[in-house]
Design a protein around this motif. Structure first.
Motif, PDB file in Angstrom:
ATOM      1  N   ALA A   1      36.452  26.794  46.114  1.00 22.12           N
ATOM      2  CA  ALA A   1      37.608  25.961  46.481  1.00 22.12           C
ATOM      3  C   ALA A   1      38.152  25.303  45.213  1.00 22.12           C
ATOM      4  O   ALA A   1      38.472  24.126  45.189  1.00 22.12           O
ATOM      5  CB  ALA A   1      37.187  24.910  47.493  1.00 22.12           C
ATOM      6  N   GLU A   2      38.259  26.131  44.137  1.00 20.86           N
ATOM      7  CA  GLU A   2      38.564  25.577  42.818  1.00 20.86           C
ATOM      8  C   GLU A   2      39.999  25.088  42.648  1.00 20.86           C
ATOM      9  O   GLU A   2      40.269  24.278  41.759  1.00 20.86           O
ATOM     10  CB  GLU A   2      38.239  26.628  41.737  1.00 20.86           C
ATOM     11  N   SER A   3      40.921  25.570  43.486  1.00 23.17           N
ATOM     12  CA  SER A   3      42.336  25.257  43.238  1.00 23.17           C
ATOM     13  C   SER A   3      43.091  25.128  44.560  1.00 23.17           C
ATOM     14  O   SER A   3      42.604  25.541  45.615  1.00 23.17           O
ATOM     15  CB  SER A   3      42.974  26.399  42.431  1.00 23.17           C
ATOM     16  N   ASP A   4      44.298  24.592  44.485  1.00 21.38           N
ATOM     17  CA  ASP A   4      45.145  24.519  45.688  1.00 21.38           C
ATOM     18  C   ASP A   4      45.441  25.933  46.209  1.00 21.38           C
ATOM     19  O   ASP A   4      45.546  26.154  47.415  1.00 21.38           O
ATOM     20  CB  ASP A   4      46.462  23.796  45.369  1.00 21.38           C
ATOM     21  N   TRP A   5      45.612  26.865  45.264  1.00 22.58           N
ATOM     22  CA  TRP A   5      45.851  28.257  45.653  1.00 22.58           C
ATOM     23  C   TRP A   5      44.699  28.760  46.523  1.00 22.58           C
ATOM     24  O   TRP A   5      44.897  29.360  47.582  1.00 22.58           O
ATOM     25  CB  TRP A   5      45.964  29.125  44.395  1.00 22.58           C
ATOM     26  N   ARG A   6      43.469  28.510  46.065  1.00 19.56           N
ATOM     27  CA  ARG A   6      42.293  29.027  46.769  1.00 19.56           C
ATOM     28  C   ARG A   6      42.185  28.398  48.151  1.00 19.56           C
ATOM     29  O   ARG A   6      41.828  29.051  49.126  1.00 19.56           O
ATOM     30  CB  ARG A   6      41.044  28.737  45.935  1.00 19.56           C
ATOM     31  N   LYS A   7      42.485  27.085  48.229  1.00 13.49           N
ATOM     32  CA  LYS A   7      42.388  26.412  49.532  1.00 13.49           C
ATOM     33  C   LYS A   7      43.403  27.017  50.510  1.00 13.49           C
ATOM     34  O   LYS A   7      43.112  27.235  51.688  1.00 13.49           O
ATOM     35  CB  LYS A   7      42.614  24.904  49.365  1.00 13.49           C
TER      36      LYS A   7
ATOM     37  N   SER B   1      39.958  41.311  48.213  1.00 13.51           N
ATOM     38  CA  SER B   1      41.021  40.354  48.488  1.00 13.51           C
ATOM     39  C   SER B   1      41.400  39.639  47.204  1.00 13.51           C
ATOM     40  O   SER B   1      40.550  39.018  46.571  1.00 13.51           O
ATOM     41  CB  SER B   1      40.507  39.344  49.519  1.00 13.51           C
ATOM     42  N   ASP B   2      42.602  39.752  46.790  1.00 12.15           N
ATOM     43  CA  ASP B   2      43.245  39.052  45.675  1.00 12.15           C
ATOM     44  C   ASP B   2      42.771  39.468  44.290  1.00 12.15           C
ATOM     45  O   ASP B   2      43.562  39.565  43.379  1.00 12.15           O
ATOM     46  CB  ASP B   2      43.203  37.515  45.934  1.00 12.15           C
ATOM     47  N   ARG B   3      41.477  39.756  44.092  1.00  5.77           N
ATOM     48  CA  ARG B   3      40.982  40.115  42.765  1.00  5.77           C
ATOM     49  C   ARG B   3      40.391  41.522  42.753  1.00  5.77           C
ATOM     50  O   ARG B   3      39.687  41.901  43.691  1.00  5.77           O
ATOM     51  CB  ARG B   3      39.906  39.130  42.325  1.00  5.77           C
ATOM     52  N   THR B   4      40.637  42.221  41.672  1.00 10.03           N
ATOM     53  CA  THR B   4      40.122  43.589  41.535  1.00 10.03           C
ATOM     54  C   THR B   4      38.727  43.574  40.885  1.00 10.03           C
ATOM     55  O   THR B   4      38.278  42.539  40.391  1.00 10.03           O
ATOM     56  CB  THR B   4      41.062  44.414  40.631  1.00 10.03           C
TER      57      THR B   4
ATOM     58  N   ALA C   1      39.311  38.758  37.201  1.00  5.99           N
ATOM     59  CA  ALA C   1      40.497  39.609  37.052  1.00  5.99           C
ATOM     60  C   ALA C   1      41.742  38.798  36.688  1.00  5.99           C
ATOM     61  O   ALA C   1      42.491  39.194  35.774  1.00  5.99           O
ATOM     62  CB  ALA C   1      40.727  40.417  38.322  1.00  5.99           C
ATOM     63  N   PRO C   2      42.015  37.642  37.342  1.00  2.00           N
ATOM     64  CA  PRO C   2      43.242  36.930  36.968  1.00  2.00           C
ATOM     65  C   PRO C   2      43.210  36.403  35.537  1.00  2.00           C
ATOM     66  O   PRO C   2      44.249  36.399  34.856  1.00  2.00           O
ATOM     67  CB  PRO C   2      43.331  35.781  37.987  1.00  2.00           C
ATOM     68  N   ALA C   3      42.038  35.970  35.049  1.00  4.66           N
ATOM     69  CA  ALA C   3      41.966  35.496  33.662  1.00  4.66           C
ATOM     70  C   ALA C   3      42.185  36.669  32.700  1.00  4.66           C
ATOM     71  O   ALA C   3      42.995  36.581  31.762  1.00  4.66           O
ATOM     72  CB  ALA C   3      40.625  34.825  33.390  1.00  4.66           C
TER      73      ALA C   3
ATOM     74  N   GLU D   1      43.585  39.676  33.205  1.00  5.39           N
ATOM     75  CA  GLU D   1      44.876  40.360  33.309  1.00  5.39           C
ATOM     76  C   GLU D   1      46.049  39.455  32.917  1.00  5.39           C
ATOM     77  O   GLU D   1      47.018  39.899  32.316  1.00  5.39           O
ATOM     78  CB  GLU D   1      45.070  40.892  34.727  1.00  5.39           C
ATOM     79  N   ARG D   2      45.977  38.189  33.294  1.00  4.22           N
ATOM     80  CA  ARG D   2      47.075  37.278  32.915  1.00  4.22           C
ATOM     81  C   ARG D   2      47.101  37.090  31.402  1.00  4.22           C
ATOM     82  O   ARG D   2      48.166  36.944  30.812  1.00  4.22           O
ATOM     83  CB  ARG D   2      46.929  35.934  33.645  1.00  4.22           C
ATOM     84  N   LYS D   3      45.936  37.084  30.791  1.00  2.28           N
ATOM     85  CA  LYS D   3      45.886  36.968  29.327  1.00  2.28           C
ATOM     86  C   LYS D   3      46.514  38.217  28.694  1.00  2.28           C
ATOM     87  O   LYS D   3      47.354  38.122  27.815  1.00  2.28           O
ATOM     88  CB  LYS D   3      44.427  36.810  28.868  1.00  2.28           C
TER      89      LYS D   3
ATOM     90  N   HIS E   1      46.758  29.597  33.022  1.00  2.00           N
ATOM     91  CA  HIS E   1      46.598  30.711  33.964  1.00  2.00           C
ATOM     92  C   HIS E   1      46.713  30.286  35.422  1.00  2.00           C
ATOM     93  O   HIS E   1      46.726  31.140  36.298  1.00  2.00           O
ATOM     94  CB  HIS E   1      45.256  31.414  33.750  1.00  2.00           C
ATOM     95  N   ASN E   2      46.689  28.979  35.701  1.00  4.76           N
ATOM     96  CA  ASN E   2      47.067  28.548  37.051  1.00  4.76           C
ATOM     97  C   ASN E   2      47.689  27.150  37.015  1.00  4.76           C
ATOM     98  O   ASN E   2      47.615  26.430  36.005  1.00  4.76           O
ATOM     99  CB  ASN E   2      45.922  28.662  38.070  1.00  4.76           C
ATOM    100  N   ASP E   3      48.318  26.806  38.137  1.00  3.35           N
ATOM    101  CA  ASP E   3      49.041  25.522  38.214  1.00  3.35           C
ATOM    102  C   ASP E   3      48.099  24.332  38.122  1.00  3.35           C
ATOM    103  O   ASP E   3      48.436  23.307  37.525  1.00  3.35           O
ATOM    104  CB  ASP E   3      49.803  25.432  39.542  1.00  3.35           C
TER     105      ASP E   3
ATOM    106  N   VAL F   1      50.895  29.684  36.434  1.00  3.09           N
ATOM    107  CA  VAL F   1      50.924  30.723  37.472  1.00  3.09           C
ATOM    108  C   VAL F   1      50.401  30.157  38.793  1.00  3.09           C
ATOM    109  O   VAL F   1      49.461  29.357  38.779  1.00  3.09           O
ATOM    110  CB  VAL F   1      50.023  31.928  37.070  1.00  3.09           C
ATOM    111  N   ASP F   2      50.959  30.539  39.889  1.00  8.78           N
ATOM    112  CA  ASP F   2      50.535  30.298  41.276  1.00  8.78           C
ATOM    113  C   ASP F   2      51.727  29.958  42.179  1.00  8.78           C
ATOM    114  O   ASP F   2      51.889  30.562  43.210  1.00  8.78           O
ATOM    115  CB  ASP F   2      49.472  29.198  41.449  1.00  8.78           C
ATOM    116  N   GLY F   3      52.476  28.905  41.807  1.00  6.60           N
ATOM    117  CA  GLY F   3      53.576  28.503  42.687  1.00  6.60           C
ATOM    118  C   GLY F   3      53.113  27.648  43.845  1.00  6.60           C
ATOM    119  O   GLY F   3      53.601  27.807  44.976  1.00  6.60           O
TER     120      GLY F   3
HETATM  121  O1  AHR Z   1      42.603  34.861  41.983  1.00  7.42           O
HETATM  122  C1  AHR Z   1      43.703  34.014  42.072  1.00  7.42           C
HETATM  123  C2  AHR Z   1      43.497  32.807  41.225  1.00  7.42           C
HETATM  124  O2  AHR Z   1      42.309  32.154  41.578  1.00  7.42           O
HETATM  125  C3  AHR Z   1      44.575  31.752  41.351  1.00  7.42           C
HETATM  126  O3  AHR Z   1      45.620  31.929  40.485  1.00  7.42           O
HETATM  127  C4  AHR Z   1      43.825  30.544  40.935  1.00  7.42           C
HETATM  128  O4  AHR Z   1      44.479  29.346  41.204  1.00  7.42           O
HETATM  129  C5  AHR Z   1      42.565  30.790  41.632  1.00  7.42           C
HETATM  130  O5  AHR Z   1      41.696  29.897  41.841  1.00  7.42           O
END
Ligand code: AHR
Length: 337
Positions: free
Chosen positions: A58-64, A135-138, A186-188, A190-192, A242-244, A270-272
């Motif tokens: 539950a690290e971020s608003d995105w994850r929640k 889901s979401d990450r490769t 994957a997001p760290a 690939e976004r890099k 890499h995230n908001d 990133v995230d929105g």
């Molecule tokens: O995998 C998506 C990323 O994971 C989101 O950008 C980040 O906020 C998260 O926790």
């Protein structure tokens, strides 16, 4: 949301799921199908299913928002959800997946905390004939048959969009601080890579400091405080987070250091999430590249098809936008997370 892309084309492996305004001119991936963003199920499911979901944490608003979307969709469709929170630990996700296999769930879905180290447990799921949705990450694997489908974002493209936006905003001149996501994720990664690709053509854009902020607000603030005490940090003109959540933590550190976020330091993340839109409104964040967390509907669409014995696309990408002061007002009031 300016438009909804509902085109259906018969292309083989790649699907496109949800729409938001895209202000980039990057070519979209090929499309199989595109239900609406919170795509309601057409009707009651033919067959009730049990899905085991191993979440990162539950690290971020995105994850929640992502967790909430999955739980809400299971309830709405009347499916059983076995949900596990791995608290950022790969070993916890592996344990959860093994437990889902032992319980004989119909489908397993998980958001891999890192890209490597999944082959053994996924081979066990395959041997038990349980389809796996990423889901979401490769993941990185030599054997693509170890998972059935991926649904989520094109993280490299998100990085490119961030780099391209910053190059335009700064006329190709910036000393950049970078806050990376969870190492090995994957997001760290690939976004890099995508951001580096986008700024490679601009010799006066340089990343002067780069460190992980673990995708959390607290770490984003802490690492930015440390950056700002160094000569590179003091001379920096831009921040790529890499995230908001990390950007929002960094904004607090920038203000505490007596600088103006959004002016002295141009910030793209990133995230929105809603807080990013509010920060753009306040002039403290300059741009957020959207990453759609509302994956409950497409995950259960895939799961229902798999249980019904239907074919599904191997990859389903969300379509996402880029928001800055020019267009954030179009969506800020509708953003729920
Ligand atoms: O995998 C998506 C990323 O994971 C989101 O950008 C980040 O906020 C998260 O926790």
């Amino acid at each position: 949301m300016r438009k909804m892309l509902l085109t259906t084309m018969t292309v083989s492996l790649v699907g496109l799921w949800a729409c938001a305004p895209a202000t980039t001119d990057a070519p979209p991936p090929p499309v199989v199908s595109a239900p609406a963003i919170d795509g309601p199920a057409d009707s009651a499911p033919a067959q009730k299913l049990t899905l085991g979901f191993a979440q990162v944490g539950a690290e971020s608003d995105w994850r929640k928002a992502n967790t909430e979307s999955i739980k809400a969709e299971a309830e709405k469709r009347g499916h059983e959800l076995k949900f596990s929170d791995a608290q950022q630990k790969q070993e916890n996700q592996i344990k959860a997946i093994r437990s889902f296999i032992a319980q004989g769930v119909d489908v397993i879905a998980f958001a891999p905390v890192v890209e490597t180290g999944w082959d053994a447990v996924l081979a066990e799921a395959k041997a038990a004939n349980i389809p796996v949705i990423l889901s979401d990450r490769t993941i990185n694997t030599q054997d693509e048959t170890l998972y059935t489908a991926f649904v989520g974002s094109d993280f490299r493209e998100e990085g490119r969009r961030a780099g391209k936006w910053l190059a335009e905003k700064t006329n190709g001149e910036a000393s950049i601080l970078e806050l990376q996501g969870t190492p090995g994720s994957a997001p760290a990664n690939e976004r890099k890579a995508g951001f580096a690709e986008a700024i490679a053509d601009f010799p006066n854009m340089k990343i002067v400091k780069s460190q992980t902020g673990e995708f959390t607000r607290a770490m984003g603030k802490e690492v930015m405080e440390a950056f700002l005490k160094t000569p590179e940090g003091q001379g920096a003109t831009a921040l790529y987070a890499h995230n908001d959540d990390m950007a929002i933590g960094a904004i607090q550190a920038i203000e505490a250091a007596g600088k103006k976020p959004g002016q002295d330091i141009v910030i793209v993340s990133v995230d929105g999430v809603k807080d990013a839109f509010l920060a753009i409104q306040e002039g403290k964040l300059n741009c957020t590249v959207e990453c759609n967390p509302l994956l409950g509907p497409p995950i259960f669409d895939l799961a229902e098809k798999l249980v019904a014995g239907e074919q599904v696309p191997k990859i389903t990408y969300s379509e996402e936008g880029v928001f800055d002061e020019s267009n954030y007002a179009d969506v800020i009031n509708d953003r729920k997370y």
